[in-house]
Design a protein around this motif. Sequence first.
Motif, PDB file in Angstrom:
ATOM      1  N   GLU A  90     -21.861  55.914 -24.073  1.00  0.00           N
ATOM      2  CA  GLU A  90     -22.091  55.351 -25.333  1.00  0.00           C
ATOM      3  C   GLU A  90     -21.001  54.204 -25.353  1.00  0.00           C
ATOM      4  N   LEU A  91     -19.783  54.625 -24.983  1.00  0.00           N
ATOM      5  CA  LEU A  91     -18.849  53.582 -25.027  1.00  0.00           C
ATOM      6  C   LEU A  91     -18.694  52.956 -24.056  1.00  0.00           C
ATOM      7  N   ILE A  92     -19.495  53.078 -22.795  1.00  0.00           N
ATOM      8  CA  ILE A  92     -19.665  51.908 -21.961  1.00  0.00           C
ATOM      9  C   ILE A  92     -20.362  51.060 -22.430  1.00  0.00           C
ATOM     10  N   ASP A  93     -21.659  51.375 -22.997  1.00  0.00           N
ATOM     11  CA  ASP A  93     -22.536  50.383 -23.534  1.00  0.00           C
ATOM     12  C   ASP A  93     -21.961  49.606 -24.846  1.00  0.00           C
ATOM     13  N   GLU A  94     -21.377  50.239 -25.605  1.00  0.00           N
ATOM     14  CA  GLU A  94     -20.708  49.470 -26.543  1.00  0.00           C
ATOM     15  C   GLU A  94     -19.874  48.475 -26.441  1.00  0.00           C
ATOM     16  N   ARG A  95     -18.844  48.733 -25.209  1.00  0.00           N
ATOM     17  CA  ARG A  95     -18.082  47.557 -24.861  1.00  0.00           C
ATOM     18  C   ARG A  95     -18.802  46.605 -23.503  1.00  0.00           C
ATOM     19  N   ASN A  96     -20.079  46.967 -23.214  1.00  0.00           N
ATOM     20  CA  ASN A  96     -20.686  46.213 -22.204  1.00  0.00           C
ATOM     21  C   ASN A  96     -19.965  46.280 -20.780  1.00  0.00           C
ATOM     22  N   ILE A  97     -19.636  47.288 -20.393  1.00  0.00           N
ATOM     23  CA  ILE A  97     -18.711  47.385 -19.121  1.00  0.00           C
ATOM     24  C   ILE A  97     -19.506  47.816 -17.961  1.00  0.00           C
ATOM     25  N   GLN A  98     -19.751  46.973 -16.817  1.00  0.00           N
ATOM     26  CA  GLN A  98     -20.600  47.012 -15.976  1.00  0.00           C
ATOM     27  C   GLN A  98     -19.849  46.853 -14.712  1.00  0.00           C
ATOM     28  N   GLY A  99     -18.435  47.094 -14.671  1.00  0.00           N
ATOM     29  CA  GLY A  99     -17.674  47.274 -13.281  1.00  0.00           C
ATOM     30  C   GLY A  99     -16.392  47.735 -13.604  1.00  0.00           C
ATOM     31  N   VAL A 100     -15.806  48.479 -12.685  1.00  0.00           N
ATOM     32  CA  VAL A 100     -14.474  49.065 -12.819  1.00  0.00           C
ATOM     33  C   VAL A 100     -13.751  48.867 -11.510  1.00  0.00           C
ATOM     34  N   PRO A 101     -12.267  49.016 -11.866  1.00  0.00           N
ATOM     35  CA  PRO A 101     -11.639  49.201 -13.032  1.00  0.00           C
ATOM     36  C   PRO A 101     -11.871  48.380 -14.106  1.00  0.00           C
ATOM     37  N   SER A 102     -12.042  48.902 -15.455  1.00  0.00           N
ATOM     38  CA  SER A 102     -11.803  47.879 -16.702  1.00  0.00           C
ATOM     39  C   SER A 102     -10.955  48.292 -17.584  1.00  0.00           C
ATOM     40  N   VAL A 103     -10.048  47.617 -17.862  1.00  0.00           N
ATOM     41  CA  VAL A 103      -8.777  47.866 -18.546  1.00  0.00           C
ATOM     42  C   VAL A 103      -8.731  47.154 -19.718  1.00  0.00           C
ATOM     43  N   TYR A 104      -8.595  48.116 -21.007  1.00  0.00           N
ATOM     44  CA  TYR A 104      -8.354  47.600 -22.323  1.00  0.00           C
ATOM     45  C   TYR A 104      -6.767  47.694 -22.505  1.00  0.00           C
ATOM     46  N   LEU A 105      -6.420  46.993 -23.382  1.00  0.00           N
ATOM     47  CA  LEU A 105      -4.897  47.144 -23.960  1.00  0.00           C
ATOM     48  C   LEU A 105      -5.218  46.886 -25.485  1.00  0.00           C
ATOM     49  N   ASN A 106      -4.858  47.909 -26.221  1.00  0.00           N
ATOM     50  CA  ASN A 106      -4.866  48.208 -27.839  1.00  0.00           C
ATOM     51  C   ASN A 106      -6.130  47.801 -28.204  1.00  0.00           C
ATOM     52  N   GLY A 107      -7.334  48.208 -27.677  1.00  0.00           N
ATOM     53  CA  GLY A 107      -8.536  48.038 -27.835  1.00  0.00           C
ATOM     54  C   GLY A 107      -9.458  46.771 -27.534  1.00  0.00           C
ATOM     55  N   GLU A 108      -8.506  45.932 -26.736  1.00  0.00           N
ATOM     56  CA  GLU A 108      -9.147  44.600 -26.362  1.00  0.00           C
ATOM     57  C   GLU A 108      -9.096  44.392 -24.962  1.00  0.00           C
ATOM     58  N   LEU A 109     -10.413  43.748 -24.199  1.00  0.00           N
ATOM     59  CA  LEU A 109     -10.239  43.649 -22.908  1.00  0.00           C
ATOM     60  C   LEU A 109      -8.833  43.044 -22.285  1.00  0.00           C
ATOM     61  N   PHE A 110      -8.312  43.722 -21.340  1.00  0.00           N
ATOM     62  CA  PHE A 110      -7.255  43.109 -20.722  1.00  0.00           C
ATOM     63  C   PHE A 110      -7.417  42.560 -19.397  1.00  0.00           C
ATOM     64  N   ALA A 111      -8.126  43.327 -18.489  1.00  0.00           N
ATOM     65  CA  ALA A 111      -8.518  43.019 -17.144  1.00  0.00           C
ATOM     66  C   ALA A 111      -9.840  43.802 -16.733  1.00  0.00           C
TER      67      ALA A 111
END
Length: 521
Positions: free
Chosen positions: A161-182
């Motif tokens: 659900e978290l993956i879908d919520e943030r539209n993540i389709q690749g790893v590693p996916s790094v968020y910093l303080n809730g925002e996409l970092f890399a």
Amino acid sequence: MLSNDILNALKNYTQNMTNKVSLVLQTGEHTKRQELKEFLSHITSVSDNLELVERDDNLRSPITFYLEVEGKNNGIHFSGIPSGHEFNSLILAILQSSGTELKLDKTLTNMVKNISDKLHFEVFISLSCHNCPDVVQSLNQFALLNDFISSEMIDGGLFKELIDERNIQGVPSVYLNGELFANGKIDTAQLIDKLIKRFPNIVESKKTEQLPLQDVTVIGAGPAGVAAAIYAARKGLNVTMIADRIGGQVKDTVGIENLISVPKTTGSELTGNMQAHLSDYDITIKEFLRVDKVEKDGSNTKAPKKLFLSSGEVIDTKTVIVATGAKWRELGVPGEKENIGSGVAYCPHCDGPFFKGKDVAVVGGGNSGIEAALDLAGMVNHVTVFEFLPELKADQVLIEKAMKHDKITIIKSAAVKEVIAVNGKVAALDYQDRITGELKRQDLSGIFVQIGLIPNSDFLNGVVERTQHGEVIIDEKCHTTEPGIFAAGDVSTVPYKQIVIAMGEGAKASLSAFDYIIRES
């Protein structure tokens, strides 16, 4: 869950623990919680300095736990069961929390310690991703160095659900303080670059003492760079190695069966062996850094070269061996860069599981492209291979396997024109039939780019001569057009880009550098 062999190995690893480490598991109900609890119980059973504690600390999930040392949360969290490639991340975090020395360059250590903002990193991973542990382990070390920093590994397979919520389709996916970092294909060096960009004062506020004049400085730590550094050290020279990561492209290779005398190995195993070999010699290693600029004295070719590092350091060196290898070639079409990590990927092993049951494309019909298609066909609904040329370039045995596979379609003479995204996710690929000129669209959810490599040589612009493709021009002894600068491996014009050839070229470049030093000094 863990074999006796693994448990016995853990007993040996934990013998020298100096601090007691508690694994604090969030209470609650989850279908995977009992499995995680048993997993952690096995680990804590190997040492009196380890314990499992269950507590309601209002963590993300009942399958979230953190490391506690002397009653204090040290900022290292895991959400999920860190098995597979992430097992080492957990064990390293435990050992390092208990006093094992961190193997970070002193300059990087100071930079991380200088951060005064509160940073919480979330690292979304796949247990099949062999790149993810590097990022997890580095951010865990950052958390240990600085109380303002915390890091959490999140298994995307258990938090869909978290993956879908943030539209993540690749790893590693790094968020910093809730925002996409890399996201997408990233490594520790890129994370550090982003931190420096965000907090430039961490470089300026404290610098380490400059190294004395080096005899040889090797840029790059793939097969060519490692061979060059070891050969130079064996000659008794002062040697420094600068690299974004040990192993280079080899680290991303799943299977290796053509390294003479080693019938079968993997990229991670070979990287570990190279790193162990390096440790046998007195070599200064500056990992996770890059050389931004090489400066030469045009009026005096015998004068030391100056290397300007991303950390702000400057290294003076008599000779330079460039062994920076190559990186994945990009398509260079609209929509590609904008959708990296949101459907555009370069590593089928890492990101393939995100496209289970979906249609994907592989762009490129060489060995890497067809191998990727065969690999993905076991995970996704269907794979379409797009090849620019009229015929595939892969080995015949691979082509035959792909042609027989009912989940693989091959389209030749196809020029990719644009990546189409809808609502932040890849939805289609536009291409042109090079024979008829007709523009067509293929609906799909993911695009894996496998069109070869380009040399990492941009930092040498104006320093040495390069080909139109960016390869550093060398002679039979690895000399470049600038005296005192040598090149080896995939970054150079040496034909046939192979591991065994890169190792030989690295050794040759080092011997040439030694010859230059004794003749010019």
